[in-house]
Design an enzyme around this catalytic site. Sequence first.
Site, PDB file in Angstrom:
ATOM      1  N   ASN A 165       0.333  -4.188  -0.029  1.00 18.28           N
ATOM      2  CA  ASN A 165       0.808  -3.597  -1.287  1.00 18.28           C
ATOM      3  C   ASN A 165       2.003  -2.711  -0.977  1.00 18.28           C
ATOM      4  O   ASN A 165       1.847  -1.629  -0.407  1.00 18.28           O
ATOM      5  CB  ASN A 165      -0.321  -2.795  -1.935  1.00 18.28           C
ATOM      6  CG  ASN A 165       0.114  -2.112  -3.209  1.00 18.28           C
ATOM      7  OD1 ASN A 165       1.174  -2.401  -3.763  1.00 18.28           O
ATOM      8  ND2 ASN A 165      -0.704  -1.187  -3.695  1.00 18.28           N
ATOM      9  N   TRP A 166       3.190  -3.163  -1.348  1.00 15.90           N
ATOM     10  CA  TRP A 166       4.413  -2.439  -1.003  1.00 15.90           C
ATOM     11  C   TRP A 166       4.668  -1.244  -1.911  1.00 15.90           C
ATOM     12  O   TRP A 166       5.571  -0.447  -1.638  1.00 15.90           O
ATOM     13  CB  TRP A 166       5.610  -3.385  -1.058  1.00 15.90           C
ATOM     14  CG  TRP A 166       5.590  -4.468  -0.014  1.00 15.90           C
ATOM     15  CD1 TRP A 166       4.548  -4.807   0.813  1.00 15.90           C
ATOM     16  CD2 TRP A 166       6.657  -5.358   0.310  1.00 15.90           C
ATOM     17  NE1 TRP A 166       4.906  -5.865   1.626  1.00 15.90           N
ATOM     18  CE2 TRP A 166       6.216  -6.220   1.337  1.00 15.90           C
ATOM     19  CE3 TRP A 166       7.955  -5.520  -0.179  1.00 15.90           C
ATOM     20  CZ2 TRP A 166       7.006  -7.216   1.888  1.00 15.90           C
ATOM     21  CZ3 TRP A 166       8.758  -6.510   0.362  1.00 15.90           C
ATOM     22  CH2 TRP A 166       8.290  -7.356   1.397  1.00 15.90           C
ATOM     23  N   LYS A 167       3.930  -1.134  -3.011  1.00 20.91           N
ATOM     24  CA  LYS A 167       4.099  -0.035  -3.964  1.00 20.91           C
ATOM     25  C   LYS A 167       5.583   0.091  -4.368  1.00 20.91           C
ATOM     26  O   LYS A 167       6.271  -0.913  -4.472  1.00 20.91           O
ATOM     27  CB  LYS A 167       3.512   1.251  -3.387  1.00 20.91           C
ATOM     28  CG  LYS A 167       2.056   1.065  -2.932  1.00 20.91           C
ATOM     29  CD  LYS A 167       1.382   2.356  -2.557  1.00 20.91           C
ATOM     30  CE  LYS A 167      -0.043   2.070  -2.099  1.00 20.91           C
ATOM     31  NZ  LYS A 167      -0.799   3.308  -1.824  1.00 20.91           N
ATOM     32  N   HIS A 185      -5.848  -0.519  -9.254  1.00 12.90           N
ATOM     33  CA  HIS A 185      -5.541   0.312  -8.091  1.00 12.90           C
ATOM     34  C   HIS A 185      -5.738   1.782  -8.444  1.00 12.90           C
ATOM     35  O   HIS A 185      -5.491   2.212  -9.575  1.00 12.90           O
ATOM     36  CB  HIS A 185      -4.107   0.064  -7.623  1.00 12.90           C
ATOM     37  CG  HIS A 185      -3.802   0.653  -6.290  1.00 12.90           C
ATOM     38  ND1 HIS A 185      -3.486   1.988  -6.123  1.00 12.90           N
ATOM     39  CD2 HIS A 185      -3.781   0.109  -5.054  1.00 12.90           C
ATOM     40  CE1 HIS A 185      -3.286   2.225  -4.842  1.00 12.90           C
ATOM     41  NE2 HIS A 185      -3.463   1.108  -4.166  1.00 12.90           N
ATOM     42  N   GLU A 225      -4.077   4.357  -7.906  1.00 18.05           N
ATOM     43  CA  GLU A 225      -2.896   5.050  -8.429  1.00 18.05           C
ATOM     44  C   GLU A 225      -2.687   4.718  -9.904  1.00 18.05           C
ATOM     45  O   GLU A 225      -2.232   5.571 -10.678  1.00 18.05           O
ATOM     46  CB  GLU A 225      -1.668   4.677  -7.596  1.00 18.05           C
ATOM     47  CG  GLU A 225      -1.723   5.279  -6.206  1.00 18.05           C
ATOM     48  CD  GLU A 225      -0.852   4.571  -5.181  1.00 18.05           C
ATOM     49  OE1 GLU A 225      -0.938   4.939  -4.009  1.00 18.05           O
ATOM     50  OE2 GLU A 225      -0.098   3.641  -5.559  1.00 18.05           O
ATOM     51  N   GLU A 264     -11.421   0.672  -2.073  1.00 19.30           N
ATOM     52  CA  GLU A 264     -10.473   1.663  -1.569  1.00 19.30           C
ATOM     53  C   GLU A 264     -11.010   3.073  -1.822  1.00 19.30           C
ATOM     54  O   GLU A 264     -10.912   3.583  -2.942  1.00 19.30           O
ATOM     55  CB  GLU A 264      -9.132   1.520  -2.277  1.00 19.30           C
ATOM     56  CG  GLU A 264      -8.434   0.197  -2.023  1.00 19.30           C
ATOM     57  CD  GLU A 264      -7.009   0.220  -2.542  1.00 19.30           C
ATOM     58  OE1 GLU A 264      -6.103  -0.094  -1.771  1.00 19.30           O
ATOM     59  OE2 GLU A 264      -6.825   0.580  -3.723  1.00 19.30           O
ATOM     60  N   GLY A 266      -3.367   6.846   1.941  1.00 19.51           N
ATOM     61  CA  GLY A 266      -2.165   7.616   2.195  1.00 19.51           C
ATOM     62  C   GLY A 266      -2.409   8.995   2.758  1.00 19.51           C
ATOM     63  O   GLY A 266      -1.494   9.809   2.835  1.00 19.51           O
ATOM     64  N   SER A 326      -5.721   3.493   4.645  1.00 21.71           N
ATOM     65  CA  SER A 326      -5.151   3.892   5.941  1.00 21.71           C
ATOM     66  C   SER A 326      -5.561   2.961   7.078  1.00 21.71           C
ATOM     67  O   SER A 326      -5.873   3.408   8.181  1.00 21.71           O
ATOM     68  CB  SER A 326      -5.529   5.342   6.270  1.00 21.71           C
ATOM     69  OG  SER A 326      -4.990   6.231   5.315  1.00 21.71           O
ATOM     70  N   GLY A 355      -1.500  -0.587   2.699  1.00 20.95           N
ATOM     71  CA  GLY A 355      -0.416   0.145   2.056  1.00 20.95           C
ATOM     72  C   GLY A 355       0.728   0.395   3.010  1.00 20.95           C
ATOM     73  O   GLY A 355       1.557  -0.479   3.265  1.00 20.95           O
ATOM     74  N   GLY A 356       0.788   1.596   3.573  1.00 22.08           N
ATOM     75  CA  GLY A 356       1.925   2.003   4.405  1.00 22.08           C
ATOM     76  C   GLY A 356       2.228   1.058   5.547  1.00 22.08           C
ATOM     77  O   GLY A 356       3.398   0.765   5.834  1.00 22.08           O
TER      78      GLY A 356
END
Length: 250
Positions: free
Chosen positions: A9-11, A95, A97, A167, A173, A213, A234-235
């Site tokens: 997921n590149w957000k 998600h 967010e 999640e 994050g 993470s 994610g990151g």
Amino acid sequence: MRKKIVAGNWKMHKNAEQTEDLLNELIDKMPLETEVQVIVAPTFINLATAVDHLEFIAIDVAAQNMHQAESGAFTGEISADMLQNVGVNIVILGHSERRAIFNETDALIASKVNTALEHDMTVIFCFGEELKDRQSKNHFNVVENQLRDGLFSIQASDWSNVVLAYEPVWAIGTGETASPEQAQEMHEFIRETVRKAYGSDIAEDVSILYGGSVKPENAKEIFSKPDVDGGLIGGAALKADDFMAIVNAI
């Protein structure tokens, strides 16, 4: 046998040029043979580019969200038909967010899920507890409620197009990660919750991803657990070396 899946997921990262650069790196590093389904989810404006870039590569493209309506006066929104028209048939819904920042409720997410499934899209359904829920030992109830209210209105036949992504919000994050044992405990509970609602065949077939993470350093141990079928990353998905190391950890 259920699929092993690693989705990135590149957000809200990577402009057009940066998207092409990362896609090219992923193409160069993609294993020639793998049983893992690899998925990337760039921003809306770069989805068509990603689809074109990956046309002959075993990497699928997902959208990070979509609207529940077929069309209409919804400024700034994207429909299922628009996604499919550029070749995107996978969508991430629910998600944390979207829930926390954009106030998406279980009812709204359920409506999006139903629309996506009506279009025969694959849904990566996200859910998970906040830190306060785990500290108060209410995390199992929170997860069960999110599944029931956001997903369990679907038909049994729809489950072939559903991937679950657990999640824990406190591990997204933050650098914190649920221990492999904590991940397995929750994934086992999730599978049992699906079993009670839809039966053993569906529960055993559905892929349950862990998100929170995940890094090359911890991926192998997390993925080794029997009810963890991959990850929603994610990151680490923004660095080709890290992302492919996670893919190769399965």
